[in-house]
Scaffold this motif. Structure first.
Motif, PDB file in Angstrom:
ATOM      1  N   THR A 133       0.831   4.088  -2.906  1.00 56.96           N
ATOM      2  CA  THR A 133       0.384   5.419  -2.470  1.00 56.96           C
ATOM      3  C   THR A 133       1.430   6.469  -2.805  1.00 56.96           C
ATOM      4  O   THR A 133       1.109   7.530  -3.343  1.00 56.96           O
ATOM      5  CB  THR A 133       0.098   5.412  -0.953  1.00 56.96           C
ATOM      6  OG1 THR A 133      -0.955   4.489  -0.683  1.00 56.96           O
ATOM      7  CG2 THR A 133      -0.296   6.789  -0.445  1.00 56.96           C
ATOM      8  N   HIS A 177      -7.403  17.455  -5.543  1.00 55.95           N
ATOM      9  CA  HIS A 177      -6.798  17.819  -4.252  1.00 55.95           C
ATOM     10  C   HIS A 177      -5.291  18.072  -4.381  1.00 55.95           C
ATOM     11  O   HIS A 177      -4.563  18.031  -3.386  1.00 55.95           O
ATOM     12  CB  HIS A 177      -7.054  16.722  -3.213  1.00 55.95           C
ATOM     13  CG  HIS A 177      -8.501  16.451  -2.979  1.00 55.95           C
ATOM     14  ND1 HIS A 177      -9.034  15.189  -2.927  1.00 55.95           N
ATOM     15  CD2 HIS A 177      -9.546  17.306  -2.810  1.00 55.95           C
ATOM     16  CE1 HIS A 177     -10.327  15.264  -2.724  1.00 55.95           C
ATOM     17  NE2 HIS A 177     -10.666  16.537  -2.648  1.00 55.95           N
ATOM     18  N   SER A 200      -8.691   5.002  -5.985  1.00 55.89           N
ATOM     19  CA  SER A 200      -9.843   5.898  -5.822  1.00 55.89           C
ATOM     20  C   SER A 200      -9.683   6.826  -4.619  1.00 55.89           C
ATOM     21  O   SER A 200     -10.424   7.805  -4.479  1.00 55.89           O
ATOM     22  CB  SER A 200     -11.126   5.074  -5.676  1.00 55.89           C
ATOM     23  OG  SER A 200     -11.042   4.240  -4.532  1.00 55.89           O
ATOM     24  N   LYS A 201      -8.708   6.545  -3.775  1.00 54.75           N
ATOM     25  CA  LYS A 201      -8.503   7.328  -2.548  1.00 54.75           C
ATOM     26  C   LYS A 201      -7.894   8.702  -2.832  1.00 54.75           C
ATOM     27  O   LYS A 201      -8.176   9.673  -2.136  1.00 54.75           O
ATOM     28  CB  LYS A 201      -7.585   6.533  -1.604  1.00 54.75           C
ATOM     29  CG  LYS A 201      -7.480   7.096  -0.217  1.00 54.75           C
ATOM     30  CD  LYS A 201      -6.612   6.189   0.642  1.00 54.75           C
ATOM     31  CE  LYS A 201      -6.381   6.781   2.012  1.00 54.75           C
ATOM     32  NZ  LYS A 201      -5.490   5.961   2.827  1.00 54.75           N
ATOM     33  N   PHE A 202      -7.046   8.801  -3.860  1.00 54.84           N
ATOM     34  CA  PHE A 202      -6.331  10.047  -4.148  1.00 54.84           C
ATOM     35  C   PHE A 202      -6.848  10.679  -5.437  1.00 54.84           C
ATOM     36  O   PHE A 202      -6.792  10.065  -6.485  1.00 54.84           O
ATOM     37  CB  PHE A 202      -4.823   9.786  -4.234  1.00 54.84           C
ATOM     38  CG  PHE A 202      -4.269   9.163  -2.990  1.00 54.84           C
ATOM     39  CD1 PHE A 202      -4.002   9.938  -1.871  1.00 54.84           C
ATOM     40  CD2 PHE A 202      -4.051   7.796  -2.916  1.00 54.84           C
ATOM     41  CE1 PHE A 202      -3.512   9.363  -0.709  1.00 54.84           C
ATOM     42  CE2 PHE A 202      -3.569   7.211  -1.760  1.00 54.84           C
ATOM     43  CZ  PHE A 202      -3.295   7.994  -0.649  1.00 54.84           C
ATOM     44  N   GLN A 203      -7.337  11.901  -5.311  1.00 53.23           N
ATOM     45  CA  GLN A 203      -7.949  12.600  -6.439  1.00 53.23           C
ATOM     46  C   GLN A 203      -7.095  13.794  -6.874  1.00 53.23           C
ATOM     47  O   GLN A 203      -6.538  14.503  -6.031  1.00 53.23           O
ATOM     48  CB  GLN A 203      -9.351  13.086  -6.060  1.00 53.23           C
ATOM     49  CG  GLN A 203     -10.298  11.985  -5.627  1.00 53.23           C
ATOM     50  CD  GLN A 203     -10.536  10.943  -6.708  1.00 53.23           C
ATOM     51  OE1 GLN A 203     -10.670  11.287  -7.870  1.00 53.23           O
ATOM     52  NE2 GLN A 203     -10.590   9.686  -6.323  1.00 53.23           N
ATOM     53  N   TYR A 225      -1.813  18.212  -1.725  1.00 53.53           N
ATOM     54  CA  TYR A 225      -0.664  17.308  -1.779  1.00 53.53           C
ATOM     55  C   TYR A 225       0.654  18.055  -2.021  1.00 53.53           C
ATOM     56  O   TYR A 225       1.718  17.552  -1.688  1.00 53.53           O
ATOM     57  CB  TYR A 225      -0.855  16.247  -2.864  1.00 53.53           C
ATOM     58  CG  TYR A 225      -2.097  15.404  -2.692  1.00 53.53           C
ATOM     59  CD1 TYR A 225      -2.464  14.912  -1.444  1.00 53.53           C
ATOM     60  CD2 TYR A 225      -2.921  15.099  -3.774  1.00 53.53           C
ATOM     61  CE1 TYR A 225      -3.615  14.141  -1.286  1.00 53.53           C
ATOM     62  CE2 TYR A 225      -4.073  14.330  -3.624  1.00 53.53           C
ATOM     63  CZ  TYR A 225      -4.409  13.863  -2.376  1.00 53.53           C
ATOM     64  OH  TYR A 225      -5.535  13.099  -2.223  1.00 53.53           O
ATOM     65  N   LEU A 260       0.832  -1.206   0.000  1.00 51.15           N
ATOM     66  CA  LEU A 260       0.000   0.000   0.000  1.00 51.15           C
ATOM     67  C   LEU A 260       0.864   1.253   0.000  1.00 51.15           C
ATOM     68  O   LEU A 260       0.572   2.215  -0.707  1.00 51.15           O
ATOM     69  CB  LEU A 260      -0.917   0.023   1.234  1.00 51.15           C
ATOM     70  CG  LEU A 260      -2.115  -0.916   1.232  1.00 51.15           C
ATOM     71  CD1 LEU A 260      -2.717  -1.005   2.624  1.00 51.15           C
ATOM     72  CD2 LEU A 260      -3.167  -0.452   0.237  1.00 51.15           C
ATOM     73  N   HIS A 315      -8.190  -0.770  -6.775  1.00 52.11           N
ATOM     74  CA  HIS A 315      -9.279   0.203  -6.838  1.00 52.11           C
ATOM     75  C   HIS A 315      -9.388   0.993  -5.535  1.00 52.11           C
ATOM     76  O   HIS A 315      -9.608   2.207  -5.548  1.00 52.11           O
ATOM     77  CB  HIS A 315     -10.606  -0.481  -7.161  1.00 52.11           C
ATOM     78  CG  HIS A 315     -11.746   0.487  -7.272  1.00 52.11           C
ATOM     79  ND1 HIS A 315     -11.873   1.351  -8.342  1.00 52.11           N
ATOM     80  CD2 HIS A 315     -12.769   0.748  -6.425  1.00 52.11           C
ATOM     81  CE1 HIS A 315     -12.947   2.098  -8.149  1.00 52.11           C
ATOM     82  NE2 HIS A 315     -13.503   1.751  -7.001  1.00 52.11           N
ATOM     83  N   ARG A 316      -9.212   0.300  -4.399  1.00 52.19           N
ATOM     84  CA  ARG A 316      -9.301   0.963  -3.088  1.00 52.19           C
ATOM     85  C   ARG A 316      -8.256   2.075  -2.967  1.00 52.19           C
ATOM     86  O   ARG A 316      -8.536   3.140  -2.436  1.00 52.19           O
ATOM     87  CB  ARG A 316      -9.113  -0.049  -1.952  1.00 52.19           C
ATOM     88  CG  ARG A 316     -10.376  -0.791  -1.565  1.00 52.19           C
ATOM     89  CD  ARG A 316     -10.260  -1.453  -0.211  1.00 52.19           C
ATOM     90  NE  ARG A 316      -9.098  -2.330  -0.094  1.00 52.19           N
ATOM     91  CZ  ARG A 316      -9.073  -3.611  -0.471  1.00 52.19           C
ATOM     92  NH1 ARG A 316     -10.165  -4.157  -0.996  1.00 52.19           N
ATOM     93  NH2 ARG A 316      -7.998  -4.335  -0.330  1.00 52.19           N
ATOM     94  N   ILE A 317      -7.051   1.815  -3.452  1.00 55.48           N
ATOM     95  CA  ILE A 317      -5.971   2.813  -3.333  1.00 55.48           C
ATOM     96  C   ILE A 317      -6.131   3.904  -4.392  1.00 55.48           C
ATOM     97  O   ILE A 317      -6.039   5.092  -4.095  1.00 55.48           O
ATOM     98  CB  ILE A 317      -4.577   2.155  -3.497  1.00 55.48           C
ATOM     99  CG1 ILE A 317      -4.455   0.929  -2.611  1.00 55.48           C
ATOM    100  CG2 ILE A 317      -3.469   3.147  -3.175  1.00 55.48           C
ATOM    101  CD1 ILE A 317      -3.279   0.048  -2.946  1.00 55.48           C
TER     102      ILE A 317
END
Length: 198
Positions: free
Chosen positions: A87, A135, A129-132, A139, A83, A125-127
């Motif tokens: 990330t 934003h 979709s977490k960071f857009q 970052y 992860l 998909h979980r990871i």
């Protein structure tokens, strides 16, 4: 590595010529361009922003010879390690890509490279979709963590100090130490002199 912007190509050539005279044992490789440049993992170019605002765009530079041998999903690395590196890469892509389209393209390539390394769709998909990208400003802002110095308890390493289990005693009374430090205390043992050392 050096990245320079010159208002005149003549000045750029004068600078690179002068650079070669700094040390006769060192030869600098230089690249001059009026459209784009590469600095480490950043591709800098004149995009739409340059036409509208006079600003340079950036995107992720990826070497053509890179084989993208990421940690395979079947490896013994922990889930947290997998992860963490995914990330970190996504955040790096967001920070470097000044253009949304270049970010999406790089992220898509990364996704399929991970799929080739055995990563399941649901896991990715979980990871992903977490960071857009919207934003990105957040970052790009450095997070400053408050620096706290831990309370260190120094004692001699003796059979008695080991038997007392000072760490457990200090943990039991952390409420009393809260006014001094917010972090958990650390016990540091130093070796004592004995006949063997003499």
């Amino acid at each position: 590595d050096i990245f320079c912007i010159f208002s005149n190509p003549t000045y750029a050539r004068m600078f690179t010529d002068a650079l070669q005279t700094v040390n006769s044992n060192i030869r600098f490789s230089t690249e001059l361009s009026s459209e784009h440049a590469t600095l480490l993992d950043v591709f800098i170019y004149k995009g739409l922003k340059f036409q509208k605002e006079g600003l340079l765009d950036t995107s992720v530079f990826q070497k053509p010879l890179n084989r993208y041998l990421y940690i395979p999903y079947s490896s013994l690395n922990s889930k947290a390690q997998k992860l963490a590196f995914i990330t970190a890469e996504i955040l790096r892509y967001i920070r470097i890509s000044s253009d949304y389209i270049s970010f999406v393209n790089t992220k898509r390539l990364f996704y399929w490279r991970l799929r080739l390394r055995g990563y399941p769709k649901a896991f990715l998909h979980r990871i992903f979709s977490k960071f857009q990208y919207q934003h990105r400003d957040l970052y790009l802002t450095p997070r400053i963590k408050p620096r706290t110095i831990p309370l260190i308890y120094k004692t001699s390493a003796t059979p008695l100090s080991r038997k007392l289990n000072i760490t457990r005693v200090l943990r039991r009374h952390t409420a009393l130490l809260k006014f001094l430090h917010t972090k958990e205390p650390i016990v540091s043992y130093r070796n004592t002199s004995n006949l063997r050392k003499l």
